[in-house]
Design an enzyme around this catalytic site. Structure first.
Site, PDB file in Angstrom:
ATOM      1  N   GLU A 157       0.893  -1.161   0.000  1.00 31.41           N
ATOM      2  CA  GLU A 157       0.000   0.000   0.000  1.00 31.41           C
ATOM      3  C   GLU A 157       0.931   1.210   0.000  1.00 31.41           C
ATOM      4  O   GLU A 157       1.795   1.317   0.866  1.00 31.41           O
ATOM      5  CB  GLU A 157      -0.839   0.017   1.275  1.00 31.41           C
ATOM      6  CG  GLU A 157      -1.872  -1.084   1.329  1.00 31.41           C
ATOM      7  CD  GLU A 157      -2.459  -1.223   2.719  1.00 31.41           C
ATOM      8  OE1 GLU A 157      -3.202  -0.328   3.137  1.00 31.41           O
ATOM      9  OE2 GLU A 157      -2.149  -2.215   3.392  1.00 31.41           O
TER      10      GLU A 157
ATOM     11  N   ARG B  58       5.477 -12.729   9.901  1.00 39.07           N
ATOM     12  CA  ARG B  58       6.140 -11.438   9.682  1.00 39.07           C
ATOM     13  C   ARG B  58       7.565 -11.527  10.182  1.00 39.07           C
ATOM     14  O   ARG B  58       7.856 -12.246  11.126  1.00 39.07           O
ATOM     15  CB  ARG B  58       5.468 -10.348  10.531  1.00 39.07           C
ATOM     16  CG  ARG B  58       4.116  -9.944  10.121  1.00 39.07           C
ATOM     17  CD  ARG B  58       3.610  -8.889  11.093  1.00 39.07           C
ATOM     18  NE  ARG B  58       4.188  -7.588  10.826  1.00 39.07           N
ATOM     19  CZ  ARG B  58       3.684  -6.733   9.942  1.00 39.07           C
ATOM     20  NH1 ARG B  58       2.610  -7.042   9.262  1.00 39.07           N
ATOM     21  NH2 ARG B  58       4.246  -5.569   9.743  1.00 39.07           N
TER      22      ARG B  58
ATOM     23  N   LYS C  10       4.310   0.672   9.844  1.00 38.79           N
ATOM     24  CA  LYS C  10       4.427   1.901   9.047  1.00 38.79           C
ATOM     25  C   LYS C  10       3.900   3.107   9.807  1.00 38.79           C
ATOM     26  O   LYS C  10       4.418   4.209   9.680  1.00 38.79           O
ATOM     27  CB  LYS C  10       3.668   1.729   7.729  1.00 38.79           C
ATOM     28  CG  LYS C  10       4.471   0.950   6.712  1.00 38.79           C
ATOM     29  CD  LYS C  10       3.877   1.096   5.329  1.00 38.79           C
ATOM     30  CE  LYS C  10       2.815   0.052   5.113  1.00 38.79           C
ATOM     31  NZ  LYS C  10       2.279   0.039   3.750  1.00 38.79           N
TER      32      LYS C  10
HETATM   33  P1  ATP Z   1      -0.218  -1.635   6.618  1.00 33.95           P
HETATM   34  O1  ATP Z   1      -0.496  -1.585   8.062  1.00 33.95           O
HETATM   35  O2  ATP Z   1      -0.105  -0.301   5.990  1.00 33.95           O
HETATM   36  O3  ATP Z   1      -1.070  -2.610   5.849  1.00 33.95           O
HETATM   37  P2  ATP Z   1       1.885  -3.493   5.963  1.00 33.95           P
HETATM   38  O4  ATP Z   1       3.134  -3.680   6.745  1.00 33.95           O
HETATM   39  O5  ATP Z   1       0.941  -4.615   5.832  1.00 33.95           O
HETATM   40  O6  ATP Z   1       1.241  -2.211   6.589  1.00 33.95           O
HETATM   41  P3  ATP Z   1       1.855  -3.361   3.071  1.00 33.95           P
HETATM   42  O7  ATP Z   1       2.289  -2.257   2.205  1.00 33.95           O
HETATM   43  O8  ATP Z   1       0.446  -3.767   3.038  1.00 33.95           O
HETATM   44  O9  ATP Z   1       2.289  -2.966   4.549  1.00 33.95           O
HETATM   45  O10 ATP Z   1       2.782  -4.610   2.843  1.00 33.95           O
HETATM   46  C1  ATP Z   1       3.099  -5.145   1.587  1.00 33.95           C
HETATM   47  C2  ATP Z   1       3.472  -6.588   1.746  1.00 33.95           C
HETATM   48  O11 ATP Z   1       4.576  -6.735   2.636  1.00 33.95           O
HETATM   49  C3  ATP Z   1       2.325  -7.393   2.319  1.00 33.95           C
HETATM   50  O12 ATP Z   1       2.186  -8.590   1.574  1.00 33.95           O
HETATM   51  C4  ATP Z   1       2.754  -7.678   3.717  1.00 33.95           C
HETATM   52  O13 ATP Z   1       2.234  -8.901   4.168  1.00 33.95           O
HETATM   53  C5  ATP Z   1       4.289  -7.704   3.607  1.00 33.95           C
HETATM   54  N1  ATP Z   1       4.905  -7.343   4.881  1.00 33.95           N
HETATM   55  C6  ATP Z   1       4.665  -6.240   5.604  1.00 33.95           C
HETATM   56  N2  ATP Z   1       5.361  -6.251   6.754  1.00 33.95           N
HETATM   57  C7  ATP Z   1       6.081  -7.399   6.763  1.00 33.95           C
HETATM   58  C8  ATP Z   1       7.001  -8.004   7.688  1.00 33.95           C
HETATM   59  N3  ATP Z   1       7.326  -7.433   8.847  1.00 33.95           N
HETATM   60  N4  ATP Z   1       7.540  -9.198   7.349  1.00 33.95           N
HETATM   61  C9  ATP Z   1       7.239  -9.790   6.190  1.00 33.95           C
HETATM   62  N5  ATP Z   1       6.382  -9.278   5.287  1.00 33.95           N
HETATM   63  C10 ATP Z   1       5.802  -8.106   5.561  1.00 33.95           C
HETATM   64 MG    MG Z   2      -0.999  -4.288   4.554  1.00 33.43          MG
END
Ligand code: ATP
Ligand code: MG
Length: 561
Positions: free
Chosen positions: A36, A261, A271
């Site tokens: 996002e 994660r 974020k």
């Molecule tokens: P938000 O709270 O804004 O959704 P988010 O960390 O999920 O934050 P995204 O931009 O949706 O951010 O993440 C993009 C991809 O990265 C998603 O598939 C998410 O699952 C993965 N991702 C995010 N944080 C992690 C993490 N700590 N470890 C592994 N993958 C991650």
């Molecule tokens: Mg997300």
């Protein structure tokens, strides 16, 4: 078909290999990275990027970059650009497959119409509070909305009205009609469309209704015919909803697989919290070298290879866990050891005078750039009568096991001669101001015929040739390994007040004046450093990436960190 490494397969590879063996010829591995665009990417995203692109590469498949841009309020093109830059820098290429959920808004709208026509969605006039109230709690069935049984015709008309801007923001939503008594809260008639008369960074003011993330993310995967939708564990509970939508809409059945994660000690990967650090000025920006963002790690001097290697070593887990920061540091040290030029920098200088070396005479001594890399070549180092050595490398009254310099002791100067100390001077407070030595002219490195012994080797810099710079030393941004896990405390309470220290009186060997762009160095005996993007030949700036050795075990023993 198997992996290149000799480790055993992780569970996602097992699923893929099983599918490849059973699904027949046309089966393809097609993944995507779906950020996002509401913040900069962090170390956790690096893991997700390496996994998605890595696994597709491994099995001859493809990876799309798709921005899940369904929230016009938090998103921005600055984030889109930074995300693309970071993925490229990590070494991955989505070729021409750059997609946006916002490009599917019309298709998603038609999907919603299809649900309404099948009697599987309805317009609800309840307020957000009423909707939450009716949803209830997981242990008890929820209540059905009084608007749940609107006719298909009425729903179609109202939903079209929502699109046409006939209703106020928040006055109506479209909900999927699933099961208000499901133990899975995501199945209790989730909201799938809301009214928000906000311009979107890509679609402008074309839309005043926006699909919810859960009505865009999974469907976008289906539209792109993604075969493996890899995502983090918090989406496990959303899977039944995504599967329900796939069936109801009769669309491509992307398979969602969840993995844990990545969490790294002393780093945060939310974020929203990273945005707070930036907006409240606790750091200098998204690319502050203390930030766990990819931009921050890059500025700190981490290399793409070190992050990819880290991601590999961490592996794929099904349960949340905490990875030690020392593993990340190990990976960057391993990479920089291979590629970083060795140079000499004295961080806290003390003057040495070599009394038997002629005044105003200088000689150039050859110094190899990297013993690990035969192609790295060598440079010339000016040597003369007055030098700097490290203050910590001299003791007025050293213990026996101290192999550095002290009265009546010998040391070798790296790439140069053995020197012998016979005197030193102090100021009124007893602080050493100057060390007096003599050198052995026939002890030159590589052609030593002196027979003189020296146990230690010191780095040094010729005083008249020394260059100055601002050198930034970093520590962790937080004093706690898991700053966000204390329920009663805000994570900012654990900000480390000493996370940055500036060293301003360092003496650098003159070759560092030629530093151009981003270059990595090993400052001999000190650590790995990288030039900062703000560095210029007139005003050099270096950031410390990491020390030469793992300092964590020591810190833990002290019980401090
Ligand atoms: P938000 O709270 O804004 O959704 P988010 O960390 O999920 O934050 P995204 O931009 O949706 O951010 O993440 C993009 C991809 O990265 C998603 O598939 C998410 O699952 C993965 N991702 C995010 N944080 C992690 C993490 N700590 N470890 C592994 N993958 C991650
Ligand atoms: Mg997300």
């Amino acid at each position: 078909m198997s992996t290149e490494t000799d480790r055993s397969l992780h569970f996602i590879e097992e699923i893929i290999e099983h599918d490849l063996a059973t699904k027949g010829e046309g089966w393809k591995v097609h993944t995507r990275f779906p950020p996002e665009p509401n913040g900069y990417l962090h170390i956790g995203h690096a893991k997700a990027i390496c996994l998605n692109f890595g696994i597709a590469n491994q099995y001859g498949g493809l990876t799309n970059l798709r921005f899940d841009d369904t929230n016009p309020v938090t998103e921005d093109t600055e984030y889109v650009e930074s995300i693309k830059r970071d993925i490229r820098w990590l070494g991955f290429d989505w070729e021409d497959r750059e997609y946006y959920a916002s490009d599917y808004f019309e298709t998603l709208y038609q999907y919603a119409i299809k649900l309404i026509k099948k009697g599987l969605a309805y317009v609800d006039d309840s307020t957000p509070d009423e909707i939450a109230e009716m949803k209830g709690v997981p242990t008890l069935p929820g209540k059905e909305s009084p608007y749940r049984d609107r006719s298909i015709e009425e729903n179609l008309e109202l939903f079209e009205g929502m699109r046409a801007g006939k209703f106020e923001d928040g006055s109506k939503v479209l909900r999927a009609k699933i099961d208000m008594s499901s133990p899975n809260m995501h199945m209790r008639d989730p909201v799938i469309y809301r009214i928000k008369s906000e311009p979107h960074h890509r679609t402008g003011d074309k839309w005043v209704i926006y699909p919810m993330y859960d009505f865009a993310h999974g469907q976008s995967d289906s539209i792109e015919e993604i075969t493996y939708s890899l995502c983090t564990l918090e989406f496990e509970n959303h899977r039944p909803l995504y599967d329900w939508l796939i069936e109801a809409l009769e669309i491509f059945p992307s398979r969602q697989i969840e993995f844990a994660r990545l969490n790294v000690s002393y780093m945060i990967t939310s974020k929203r919290k990273l945005l707070r650090l930036v907006e409240e000025g606790h750091v200098a920006g998204w690319d502050d070298p203390r930030m766990p963002t990819i931009a921050g790690l890059r500025r700190r001097g981490f290399t793409p290879a070190s992050l990819r290697n880290f991601s590999d070593k961490v592996g794929i887990a099904k349960r949340d866990n905490l990875i030690e920061l020392s593993l990340l540091e190990f990976c960057v040290r391993e990479d920089l050891n291979k590629i970083a030029s060795r140079v000499m920098v004295v961080l806290d200088p003390i003057k040495v005078v070599i009394e038997n070396y002629p005044e105003l005479k200088y000689e150039d001594l050859p110094a190899e750039n990297n013993p690990e890399d035969p192609d790295a070549g060598s440079r010339m180092l000016p040597f003369g009568r007055e030098l700097y050595i490290e203050r910590a490398d001299f003791m007025a009254d050293p213990p026996k096991k101290y192999f550095r310099l002290g009265p009546d002791r010998n040391v070798r100067l790296k790439h140069a001669y053995i020197i012998h100390c016979h005197d030193f001077m102090t100021d009124e407070e007893g602080k050493v101001t100057e060390v007096r030595c003599t050198y052995f002219p026939d002890s030159k490195s590589g052609e030593d015929t002196s027979g003189v012994k020296a146990k230690g080797t010191l780095h040094w810099v010729s005083i008249p040739h020394a260059v100055s710079a601002e050198i930034r030393h970093y520590d962790t941004l937080f004093t706690e390994p898991e700053p966000t896990s204390h329920e009663d405390k805000d994570f900012l309470e654990f900000l480390n007040p000493d996370s940055m220290e500036i060293v301003s009186n360092a003496a650098l060997e003159p070759s560092l004046l030629d530093t151009e762009g981003i270059q990595h160095f090993q400052f001999l005996r000190q650590g790995y450093y990288v030039s900062d993007p703000d560095s210029t030949p007139q005003s050099l700036i270096f950031n410390r990436v990491v020390g030469l050795r793992d300092s964590w075990s020591k810190k833990m023993q002290k019980g401090k960190k």
